[in-house]
Design a protein around this motif. Sequence first.
Motif, short mmCIF file in Angstrom:
data_model
loop_
_atom_site.label_atom_id
_atom_site.label_comp_id
_atom_site.label_asym_id
_atom_site.label_seq_id
_atom_site.Cartn_x
_atom_site.Cartn_y
_atom_site.Cartn_z
N PHE A 1 22.01 46.14 -3.88
CA PHE A 1 21.83 47.20 -4.88
C PHE A 1 23.01 48.16 -4.79
O PHE A 1 23.49 48.48 -3.71
CB PHE A 1 20.53 47.96 -4.65
CG PHE A 1 19.30 47.17 -4.93
CD1 PHE A 1 18.86 46.98 -6.24
CD2 PHE A 1 18.57 46.58 -3.90
CE1 PHE A 1 17.72 46.24 -6.51
CE2 PHE A 1 17.43 45.85 -4.16
CZ PHE A 1 17.00 45.68 -5.47
N GLU A 2 23.43 48.63 -5.97
CA GLU A 2 24.50 49.63 -6.00
C GLU A 2 23.93 51.01 -5.71
O GLU A 2 22.86 51.37 -6.20
CB GLU A 2 25.17 49.65 -7.38
CG GLU A 2 26.19 48.56 -7.60
CD GLU A 2 27.02 48.80 -8.87
OE1 GLU A 2 26.75 49.79 -9.59
OE2 GLU A 2 27.94 48.01 -9.12
N LYS A 3 24.66 51.78 -4.92
CA LYS A 3 24.33 53.18 -4.67
C LYS A 3 25.56 54.00 -5.06
O LYS A 3 26.68 53.69 -4.66
CB LYS A 3 23.99 53.41 -3.19
CG LYS A 3 22.74 52.66 -2.72
CD LYS A 3 21.48 53.26 -3.29
CE LYS A 3 20.24 52.59 -2.75
NZ LYS A 3 18.99 53.18 -3.27
N TRP A 4 25.32 55.06 -5.84
CA TRP A 4 26.44 55.84 -6.37
C TRP A 4 26.56 57.20 -5.70
O TRP A 4 25.56 57.85 -5.41
CB TRP A 4 26.27 56.07 -7.88
CG TRP A 4 26.44 54.83 -8.71
CD1 TRP A 4 26.66 53.56 -8.28
CD2 TRP A 4 26.40 54.77 -10.14
NE1 TRP A 4 26.77 52.71 -9.33
CE2 TRP A 4 26.61 53.41 -10.50
CE3 TRP A 4 26.22 55.70 -11.15
CZ2 TRP A 4 26.64 52.99 -11.82
CZ3 TRP A 4 26.23 55.29 -12.47
CH2 TRP A 4 26.45 53.95 -12.80
N PRO B 1 17.41 57.45 -15.66
CA PRO B 1 16.29 57.45 -14.71
C PRO B 1 16.70 57.00 -13.31
O PRO B 1 16.05 57.34 -12.33
CB PRO B 1 15.31 56.46 -15.35
CG PRO B 1 15.62 56.49 -16.81
CD PRO B 1 17.10 56.68 -16.87
N LEU B 2 17.81 56.25 -13.21
CA LEU B 2 18.26 55.73 -11.91
C LEU B 2 19.08 56.74 -11.11
O LEU B 2 19.36 56.52 -9.93
CB LEU B 2 19.09 54.46 -12.12
CG LEU B 2 18.39 53.31 -12.85
CD1 LEU B 2 19.35 52.13 -13.01
CD2 LEU B 2 17.15 52.87 -12.10
N THR B 3 19.49 57.84 -11.78
CA THR B 3 20.30 58.85 -11.08
C THR B 3 19.76 60.26 -11.29
O THR B 3 20.41 61.24 -10.93
CB THR B 3 21.76 58.81 -11.59
OG1 THR B 3 21.78 59.09 -13.01
CG2 THR B 3 22.41 57.47 -11.34
N LEU B 4 18.54 60.38 -11.83
CA LEU B 4 18.01 61.67 -12.27
C LEU B 4 17.87 62.69 -11.14
O LEU B 4 18.23 63.85 -11.30
CB LEU B 4 16.65 61.45 -12.96
CG LEU B 4 16.03 62.65 -13.66
CD1 LEU B 4 16.91 63.13 -14.81
CD2 LEU B 4 14.64 62.29 -14.19
N LYS C 1 19.51 54.83 -7.58
CA LYS C 1 20.95 54.55 -7.55
C LYS C 1 21.75 55.64 -6.83
O LYS C 1 22.98 55.55 -6.77
CB LYS C 1 21.47 54.38 -8.98
CG LYS C 1 22.21 53.07 -9.19
CD LYS C 1 22.63 52.85 -10.62
CE LYS C 1 23.28 51.48 -10.75
NZ LYS C 1 23.66 51.16 -12.13
N ILE C 2 21.09 56.64 -6.31
CA ILE C 2 21.78 57.74 -5.63
C ILE C 2 21.98 57.41 -4.15
O ILE C 2 21.03 57.08 -3.43
CB ILE C 2 21.00 59.06 -5.78
CG1 ILE C 2 20.98 59.48 -7.25
CG2 ILE C 2 21.59 60.16 -4.92
CD1 ILE C 2 22.35 59.80 -7.84
#
Length: 730
Positions: free
Chosen positions: A131-134, A363-366, A372-373
Amino acid sequence: MKRKVSVYDSSKDKTLRKLVKGESPIWIRIVMAILRVWFFIYDCLNYLPYQLFNSPTEKIRKSERVKAKWVDERDGPIRNIHGHASETFPGKDTIDKVWRQCVELYDESPCLGTRQLIEVFQDEQPGGRIFEKWHLGEYVWQSYREVENQVARIAAGIKDLASEEKNPKVVIFAETRADWLITAFACFRANVTIVTVYATLGEDAIAHAIGETEATLLVTSSELLPKIMTLGKKCPTLKTLIYFSPVNPKEKPVDLAPFRSQFKHVLSMSGLLTRNSELVKESTAVKTDIALIMYTSGTTGLPKGVILLHENVVAALLGHGDGVAIICNTDTYIGYLPLAHILELDAEMTVMTKGAKVGYSSPLTLHDRASKIQKGTHGDCHALRPTLMAAVPAIMDRIFKAVSEEVAASPRFMQELFKLNYERKRSRYLEGYCSPFLDRIVFKKIRRLLGGKLRGVLSGGAPLNAETQRFMNICMCCPVVQGYGLTETCGAATVADINDLSTGTVGPPVRCSDIALREWSEGGYSPFNDPPQGEILISGENISPGYWKQPEKTAEDFIMYKGKRYFATGDIGQKRDDGSLLIIDRKKDLVKLQHGEYVSLAKVECALLNCPIIDNICIYGTGLEENVIALVVPNQKHLEKIAEAEGVPNTELKAMCENPKVVAAFKKQLDEHSKKNKLSRTETPAAIHLCPEIWTPDTGLLTEALKLKRKPIQNAYQKTIDELYRKLKD
């Protein structure tokens, strides 16, 4: 006249009962008693300042004031007391005219913001999945004037590409981002109709929308190009492909060779910007031109293409802007819902008519805990500190459950402390008082989940549970109001008053809409009931002319009633004395069981969704059976606890869902929750099935607004449904 003060009874609060169970130790009860005495002294000392500077009596008056009235008779329209209106800026009757007026008014003020991507991490899971994490940085802003310059240039490029077509249409198939809205404004400028489709749809669903509308241009993002590899072959009308640059500039570029063999033109957005040097400064559109063909989420069947004219959107912006009266030019709105959904598109354009700025998210970085955070970094709410946001009930239910579980898992003293403070703030709120001390000390941490600066939250897309609404209202320290509308009404046709202290209402009609309650004798609903009830019919300039290439469906849903054209919603409303509406039923969700009793499926689902052990639920019933049953997506963490309590080894999710002892224990807890929520025996599911599969829009079982798709769910679980009913009869 003596004013009746609302008295809060904590024993009736289901939220508090769920958080704190059983009797506390004596020392905790003594501490709580001391705190109650302190609160009493605090209230006495602050009584006069409140009455003089922040009058609770005035707040209650505003909450209870009349907001809408019958125009003539009870079966006629209900209208906002401020009268009917349809233009935010008089004379600006197309979307482009409204936008250009915003540019003139707000010029160099920040308009659209996008957060910088600093670094992408690869997080490998135990099963081998990655999974990508930003790690994200600050927001970078474009002013109204800078956005207008892009709109003028893109409009020139689109006009050039569409010049060979008689009735050109642009399909926008992309995630929510600044490029989406800028492209939309450019299409409105070029007078080219937009066709919207959700970014989660597969190639076949996109091909259906393109084929039905005969669209010639497709706008998408680099990330979505792999999903449309053969779309050009399936859709012969498509001539042009335009793609946005990738969010991650280090991402490996997609091979464009397959697309160049299918499309006449393949352009990046930067290529489109430089295609035509002649800027388009004004639109040739008139208010009766088609601005959008917006495909619905398909809750009751195949998605329908709803036609929205320029005048429909312009009227909706006026209605929403007046309905949410607190919006001003210092506000920051966070945009993360799909722009292909009318709720998000309307919300963003409405705040811009007031000079506010829109910061983009997903919704993936909210928030900080979003999937995704990168751990140790912050989500978008922390960086943006929004003051306004829109939300669908499913997202608010998740926040409600997350906070409830965190409190329930804390030490007993902290649970009791939270209960005391929540109880106090709620009772004070209903009496018209604010609680600045509790907001800053107790609820500050919870409020920070969404940035800590929210002044208002608008919920739409589906009914919001009253308990969730009050909980969010108390814990987020701001008004949480509901709106009600559909794509066919170009968004909200009612919006609850920001000063309304009650829950459950969707508010009075917005100023561009009139609402009638039509009698539905089969369900026992009539505008002459006390209180008045009936099927909600909506008229006004915001009402769509109908469905694209579906004249029979258009004739069925858009009707003449009392000499006026209305959209028949199928929802049952109830009018309060103040003119606000409650949504109490839905004709299509109302099932008549074998013994003749009616059950509202949506009402039961709304009551049960707050149960912590449930992540999602679909109630099913039929006239051939005596009971309703439930298909349940369980919360895995709670399911594991139930399995452990029943002595079942903690195995994989599927095994737990199929274990009879676990299912029986799960149903027992569900029955207890049903009883607490005062569901009747008929409304309580007689049997349940635990679904190990998570329902998402990608699986085709939920819409983009996270609403149930009943027919696809029924089709997917028909064998299970039949088996549940068979076992009930054995």
